[in-house]
Design an enzyme around this catalytic site. Structure first.
Site, PDB file in Angstrom:
ATOM      1  N   CYS A 316     -12.784   7.818 -29.183  1.00 20.50           N
ATOM      2  CA  CYS A 316     -14.061   7.158 -28.882  1.00 20.50           C
ATOM      3  C   CYS A 316     -14.911   7.140 -30.135  1.00 20.50           C
ATOM      4  O   CYS A 316     -14.877   8.088 -30.915  1.00 20.50           O
ATOM      5  CB  CYS A 316     -14.833   7.954 -27.840  1.00 20.50           C
ATOM      6  SG  CYS A 316     -14.180   7.770 -26.205  1.00 20.50           S
ATOM      7  N   GLU A 350      -8.016   3.861 -30.256  1.00 19.52           N
ATOM      8  CA  GLU A 350      -7.477   3.833 -28.891  1.00 19.52           C
ATOM      9  C   GLU A 350      -7.961   2.585 -28.158  1.00 19.52           C
ATOM     10  O   GLU A 350      -9.104   2.172 -28.351  1.00 19.52           O
ATOM     11  CB  GLU A 350      -7.963   5.102 -28.170  1.00 19.52           C
ATOM     12  CG  GLU A 350      -7.254   5.412 -26.898  1.00 19.52           C
ATOM     13  CD  GLU A 350      -7.787   6.707 -26.271  1.00 19.52           C
ATOM     14  OE1 GLU A 350      -7.620   7.783 -26.879  1.00 19.52           O
ATOM     15  OE2 GLU A 350      -8.363   6.616 -25.176  1.00 19.52           O
TER      16      GLU A 350
HETATM   17  N1  ACO Z   1     -24.149  -7.857 -32.128  1.00 19.06           N
HETATM   18  C1  ACO Z   1     -23.458  -8.523 -33.092  1.00 19.06           C
HETATM   19  N2  ACO Z   1     -22.749  -7.890 -34.053  1.00 19.06           N
HETATM   20  C2  ACO Z   1     -22.745  -6.547 -34.028  1.00 19.06           C
HETATM   21  C3  ACO Z   1     -23.448  -5.801 -33.068  1.00 19.06           C
HETATM   22  C4  ACO Z   1     -24.173  -6.514 -32.083  1.00 19.06           C
HETATM   23  N3  ACO Z   1     -24.868  -5.866 -31.159  1.00 19.06           N
HETATM   24  N4  ACO Z   1     -23.267  -4.496 -33.314  1.00 19.06           N
HETATM   25  C5  ACO Z   1     -22.482  -4.423 -34.394  1.00 19.06           C
HETATM   26  N5  ACO Z   1     -22.156  -5.665 -34.815  1.00 19.06           N
HETATM   27  C6  ACO Z   1     -21.320  -6.032 -35.964  1.00 19.06           C
HETATM   28  C7  ACO Z   1     -22.137  -5.967 -37.233  1.00 19.06           C
HETATM   29  O1  ACO Z   1     -22.734  -7.186 -37.513  1.00 19.06           O
HETATM   30  C8  ACO Z   1     -21.107  -5.570 -38.253  1.00 19.06           C
HETATM   31  O2  ACO Z   1     -20.344  -6.666 -38.668  1.00 19.06           O
HETATM   32  P1  ACO Z   1     -20.649  -7.401 -40.071  1.00 19.06           P
HETATM   33  O3  ACO Z   1     -20.794  -6.337 -41.093  1.00 19.06           O
HETATM   34  O4  ACO Z   1     -19.440  -8.243 -40.240  1.00 19.06           O
HETATM   35  O5  ACO Z   1     -21.897  -8.154 -39.854  1.00 19.06           O
HETATM   36  C9  ACO Z   1     -20.141  -4.698 -37.464  1.00 19.06           C
HETATM   37  O6  ACO Z   1     -20.322  -5.059 -36.098  1.00 19.06           O
HETATM   38  C10 ACO Z   1     -20.392  -3.235 -37.666  1.00 19.06           C
HETATM   39  O7  ACO Z   1     -21.761  -2.992 -37.696  1.00 19.06           O
HETATM   40  P2  ACO Z   1     -22.319  -1.530 -37.990  1.00 19.06           P
HETATM   41  O8  ACO Z   1     -23.779  -1.614 -38.214  1.00 19.06           O
HETATM   42  O9  ACO Z   1     -21.492  -0.891 -39.048  1.00 19.06           O
HETATM   43  O10 ACO Z   1     -21.962  -0.830 -36.603  1.00 19.06           O
HETATM   44  P3  ACO Z   1     -22.908  -0.001 -35.620  1.00 19.06           P
HETATM   45  O11 ACO Z   1     -23.488   1.169 -36.336  1.00 19.06           O
HETATM   46  O12 ACO Z   1     -23.823  -0.884 -34.916  1.00 19.06           O
HETATM   47  O13 ACO Z   1     -21.798   0.602 -34.636  1.00 19.06           O
HETATM   48  C11 ACO Z   1     -20.481   0.553 -32.688  1.00 19.06           C
HETATM   49  C12 ACO Z   1     -20.830  -0.160 -33.991  1.00 19.06           C
HETATM   50  C13 ACO Z   1     -19.997   1.978 -32.996  1.00 19.06           C
HETATM   51  C14 ACO Z   1     -19.344  -0.165 -31.983  1.00 19.06           C
HETATM   52  C15 ACO Z   1     -21.768   0.576 -31.819  1.00 19.06           C
HETATM   53  O14 ACO Z   1     -22.072  -0.727 -31.429  1.00 19.06           O
HETATM   54  C16 ACO Z   1     -21.677   1.444 -30.585  1.00 19.06           C
HETATM   55  O15 ACO Z   1     -21.797   2.656 -30.661  1.00 19.06           O
HETATM   56  N6  ACO Z   1     -21.502   0.819 -29.399  1.00 19.06           N
HETATM   57  C17 ACO Z   1     -21.469   1.520 -28.129  1.00 19.06           C
HETATM   58  C18 ACO Z   1     -20.208   2.316 -27.985  1.00 19.06           C
HETATM   59  C19 ACO Z   1     -18.974   1.484 -28.234  1.00 19.06           C
HETATM   60  O16 ACO Z   1     -18.837   0.395 -27.703  1.00 19.06           O
HETATM   61  N7  ACO Z   1     -18.047   2.034 -29.049  1.00 19.06           N
HETATM   62  C20 ACO Z   1     -16.773   1.420 -29.341  1.00 19.06           C
HETATM   63  C21 ACO Z   1     -15.852   1.628 -28.208  1.00 19.06           C
HETATM   64  S1  ACO Z   1     -14.182   1.344 -28.629  1.00 19.06           S
HETATM   65  C22 ACO Z   1     -13.572   2.902 -28.999  1.00 19.06           C
HETATM   66  O17 ACO Z   1     -14.235   3.842 -28.717  1.00 19.06           O
HETATM   67  C23 ACO Z   1     -12.244   3.054 -29.712  1.00 19.06           C
END
Ligand code: ACO
Ligand code: ZN
Length: 461
Positions: A316, A350
């Protein structure tokens, strides 16, 4: 976005002259708060609160984090789909397809399609629109000063790996609804996205969480009493990385069980498609913090199985909402691959990935692979640079399937004169350079002080 009435099968739709005939399972257009849109939504629960009927709605084509309570005026009762009489409803809700420890597939509630040949940018635009909606709908909830102190017991520990009470009840109405109004974590007040089974924390306006040990309290007073005793100023475990205010702590789920369970509970508020790890023993947790004069503040984390038969290097992953969209997610991902490089392995997250997880991984993979392709040197004069997929895997620790799907998504692979070639045009190179410039924080492998353990050799974690 407008609801297309043609989407509703006309023969099933009924004009409903009164909201009184609405029942749980009905589908109808609902005005999404803070927008001009009336997307199709499903009524998950109907409740009377202080004499006013309230409806908990799930917008069918949207991620569950947008689910909300609305009142009657938000409902368009001109075309209602009632649930079918045979007990099944035409709600499109799917039961979990695959269940295994720590993970459960959720219904397809995201506007972002599953991995496919989708163009990355299209997804980003959709998700960005979604995020805008989320941001515009943030509002404050009043705090209370509840006197009662409560040390909640640890959640029950299910026995075998394949079980877990959360799994069995996942699609219950209860677990489909957000149950925590607000959390306070350090100086942040955060609105949760999904259900999380915080024991004995029901119907509270806010749960107060110690940002260092992650214990949870039902009032600020209780938290203050806790803070007098709690002298942690960082997560437990070993600090294995530090650079420019960013640190990573490695926490063993067996040695720091309570912290690990509390971290999983907290993460569940923002992770829909994963179930809770009550049994944290088989996992390591990598918590990323930012440092200031008050301590090491949690920004995000990822968990990782000590031994993965499927080459997973992340179970996760989460960035706490106040820190999202600042590049920390990619930093967590970069760190997870750095660990895999130290292990001399390739790895993959995962499955299933969440909508935001997929966006982040695709972006990380694309940038990492392009960086290698663009900086490659030709073998000899007038020769084109050459690289194999396996070499890309070795250099990046990205698993082969992910390298291939990334190259396909970027539309870079061409078949030419009997062989596969990768053609990079100026546009892609320019936009890559620009994207890399905006990645201000990066992992510096020299600052990682870590040796992988061979968990297989140990008797039991
Ligand atoms: N809308 C559009 N694009 C987004 C968004 C959003 N809400 N959030 C992130 N992105 C894109 C960013 O634009 C970036 O892409 P780019 O650099 O090409 O523009 C990329 O995703 C990563 O952005 P970061 O700022 O590095 O990521 P962030 O700190 O926001 O974390 C994460 C991403 C971990 C998925 C976060 O959204 C989160 O914690 N979500 C909730 C939990 C979740 O869904 N986790 C993943 C589950 S899958 C697994 O666990 C294996
Ligand atoms: Zn504490």
């Amino acid at each position: 976005m407008k609801v297309e009435m043609e989407d509703l099968h006309e023969e099933d739709a009924t004009v409903c002259d009164s909201v009184n005939s609405l029942v749980e399972g009905c589908r109808l257009p609902v005005h999404m708060k803070g927008t001009d849109d009336w997307p199709l939504a499903e009524l998950i629960s109907i409740k009377e609160i202080l004499g006013t009927k309230c409806y908990y709605v799930h917008y069918v084509d949207f991620n569950k984090r947008l689910d909300e309570w609305v009142t009657e005026e938000y409902l368009d009762t001109r075309k209602v789909h009632f649930p079918r009489r045979d007990g099944t409803s035409n709600t499109g809700v799917s039961t979990p397809k695959k269940i295994h420890f720590g993970e459960v597939n959720s219904r397809p509630s995201s506007p972002i399609p599953a991995p496919s040949q989708e163009i990355l940018n299209g997804n980003a635009v959709l998700a960005a629109a979604l995020q805008k909606k989320i941001n515009s709908r943030k509002r404050k909830v009043p705090t209370t000063e509840n006197e009662d102190s409560l040390e909640a017991p640890a959640p029950p520990v299910p026995g075998p790996r394949q079980s877990g009470s959360m799994v069995a009840h996942h699609d219950d109405v209860v677990t489909r609804m957000k149950n925590v109004n607000m959390i306070e974590l350090g100086r942040h007040r955060i609105k949760p996205w999904y259900f999380a089974p915080y024991p004995q924390m029901v119907n509270l306006p806010c749960i107060y969480i110690c940002e260092f040990c992650l214990k949870y309290k039902k009032s600020r007073k209780c938290l203050e009493r806790h803070l007098v005793k709690c002298n942690l100023k960082h997560p437990p475990g070993n600090e294995i990385y530090r650079k420019e205010g960013v640190s990573f702590f490695e926490i063993d789920g067996r040695k720091n069980k309570q912290y690990a369970q509390n971290l999983c509970l907290l993460a569940k508020l923002f992770l829909d498609h994963k179930t809770l790890y009550y049994d944290t023993d088989p996992f390591l947790f990598y918590v990323m913090t930012v440092f200031d004069n008050r301590g090491f503040h949690i920004v995000g984390y990822f968990s990782k199985e000590k031994e993965s038969t499927e080459d997973y290097n992340v179970a996760c992953i989460l960035t706490m909402p106040p820190y999202q969209r600042k590049g920390y997610g990619k930093l967590l991902i970069e760190f997870s691959y750095e660990l895999s490089k130290f292990e001399g392995k390739t790895g993959s997250p995962e499955k299933p990935l969440s909508d935001l997880g997929l966006l982040s991984y695709r972006s990380y993979w694309a940038q990492t692979i392009l960086e290698i392709l663009i900086t490659m040197n030709p073998v000899g004069e007038n020769e084109k640079p050459q690289i194999t997929i396996n070499e890309i895997c070795e250099l990046t620790s990205i698993k082969k399937e992910d390298v291939i799907s990334t190259l396909q998504n970027l539309n870079l692979i061409n078949y030419y004169k009997g062989q596969y070639i990768i053609a990079l045009n100026k546009d892609i190179i320019d936009s890559h350079r620009k994207a890399m410039e905006s990645r201000k924080i990066r992992i510096d492998p020299k600052c990682l002080h870590w040796t992988p353990k061979d968990w297989g050799k140990r008797a039991k974690w």
